[in-house]
Motif scaffolding. Structure first.
Motif, mmCIF file in Angstrom:
data_model
loop_
_atom_site.group_PDB
_atom_site.id
_atom_site.type_symbol
_atom_site.label_atom_id
_atom_site.label_comp_id
_atom_site.label_asym_id
_atom_site.label_seq_id
_atom_site.Cartn_x
_atom_site.Cartn_y
_atom_site.Cartn_z
ATOM 1 N N GLY A 109 0.809 -1.207 0.000
ATOM 2 C CA GLY A 109 0.000 0.000 0.000
ATOM 3 C C GLY A 109 0.844 1.258 0.000
ATOM 4 O O GLY A 109 2.036 1.235 -0.298
ATOM 5 N N LEU A 143 -7.198 1.113 -1.011
ATOM 6 C CA LEU A 143 -7.496 0.711 0.361
ATOM 7 C C LEU A 143 -8.985 0.842 0.661
ATOM 8 O O LEU A 143 -9.581 -0.047 1.301
ATOM 9 C CB LEU A 143 -6.680 1.548 1.345
ATOM 10 C CG LEU A 143 -6.928 1.279 2.828
ATOM 11 C CD1 LEU A 143 -6.631 -0.164 3.184
ATOM 12 C CD2 LEU A 143 -6.098 2.233 3.685
ATOM 13 N N ASN A 156 -3.398 -5.176 3.623
ATOM 14 C CA ASN A 156 -2.722 -4.094 2.907
ATOM 15 C C ASN A 156 -1.636 -3.534 3.825
ATOM 16 O O ASN A 156 -1.922 -3.144 4.952
ATOM 17 C CB ASN A 156 -3.741 -3.014 2.535
ATOM 18 C CG ASN A 156 -3.170 -1.926 1.647
ATOM 19 O OD1 ASN A 156 -2.949 -0.806 2.100
ATOM 20 N ND2 ASN A 156 -2.945 -2.231 0.388
ATOM 21 N N SER A 158 1.080 -0.725 4.472
ATOM 22 C CA SER A 158 1.584 0.605 4.139
ATOM 23 C C SER A 158 3.016 0.762 4.646
ATOM 24 O O SER A 158 3.319 0.363 5.779
ATOM 25 C CB SER A 158 0.712 1.694 4.767
ATOM 26 O OG SER A 158 -0.551 1.766 4.140
ATOM 27 N N ARG A 211 -5.550 -3.004 7.168
ATOM 28 C CA ARG A 211 -4.299 -2.367 6.777
ATOM 29 C C ARG A 211 -3.419 -2.227 8.019
ATOM 30 O O ARG A 211 -3.912 -1.950 9.122
ATOM 31 C CB ARG A 211 -4.585 -0.971 6.206
ATOM 32 C CG ARG A 211 -3.329 -0.246 5.715
ATOM 33 C CD ARG A 211 -2.789 0.748 6.720
ATOM 34 N NE ARG A 211 -3.695 1.857 6.966
ATOM 35 C CZ ARG A 211 -3.721 2.964 6.216
ATOM 36 N NH1 ARG A 211 -2.863 3.119 5.231
ATOM 37 N NH2 ARG A 211 -4.579 3.935 6.522
#
Length: 216
Positions: A109, A143, A156, A158, A211
């Motif tokens: 991400g 996302l 996801n 980041s 995430r």
């Protein structure tokens, strides 16, 4: 050991995920547009041709795998807009088509949507160039899409505010939606340690359906 299908294995992050996974004994199928461009060789590596933007291609590659990882990028801003969310939709559709046989999905991400210590988001900072905002919002849109998905086991990941090639230390800290910063207020991670965190997630499955982010 996991069976991993990896899209974007030629890139800065993807190549390090590939190496990290192979070094840990996982079986990796690298999915690339042009196999001739992938120079990595390993007894546990298979290279196939595929297209992350084609759900049928994703489905074919995902069959029999434990995890599908996407480290695809889009180059510049418009490239990300044309690639990142469409890839997310294609990946989900391809994995979804396999039903209960579908593997987990882990995707690289962006940091733009993370909360900063002042309560804003990274992309709210003044003076960011338009191309960077386009990249950030492309990842943010992807996302947003993932967060509507309940029938695929997605994650996801980041990066920190700054991610670049560097040293593999094997150490990092994690958070969910808040930017990870150090004692000096800096947010950074090496591409090598980002890959460590991603492969750790493959092995530990701590963030299914959400995430998370990493930094020092």
């Amino acid at each position: 050991m996991a069976k991993i299908a990896l899209f974007g294995a030629n890139g800065t992050i993807g190549s390090r995920v590939l190496r990290e996974a192979l070094n840990r004994g996982h079986q990796v199928t690298a999915v690339v547009r042009d196999p001739k461009k992938l120079t990595e060789t390993h007894e546990n590596l298979t290279v196939v041709t595929g297209d992350v933007l084609d759900p049928k291609s994703v489905e074919a590659v995902a069959e029999g795998q434990d995890v599908v990882v996407s480290a695809v990028g889009g180059g510049d801003g418009p490239g990300h807009i044309a690639t990142i969310k469409p890839a997310a939709e294609s990946l989900v559709a391809g994995v979804r088509a396999l039903g209960e046989r579908g593997p987990r999905l882990i995707t690289v991400g962006g940091a733009g949507s993370l909360r900063t210590p002042d309560g804003k988001q990274v992309w709210d900072a003044e003076g960011l160039p338009e191309f960077l905002l386009q990249i950030m919002h492309a990842h943010g849109d992807a996302l947003d899409f993932y967060r509507t998905v309940t029938d695929v086991r997605w994650t996801n990941l980041s990066p920190a505010g700054l991610i670049e090639p560097g040293e593999r230390t094997g150490t990092y800290r994690t958070a969910l939606d808040d930017l990870v910063v150090d004692g000096n207020g800096k947010s950074r991670i090496s591409a090598e340690d980002y890959a460590v965190a991603l492969v750790d997630e493959i092995e530990e499955a701590n963030h299914i359906g959400e995430r998370f982010t990493v930094g020092y």
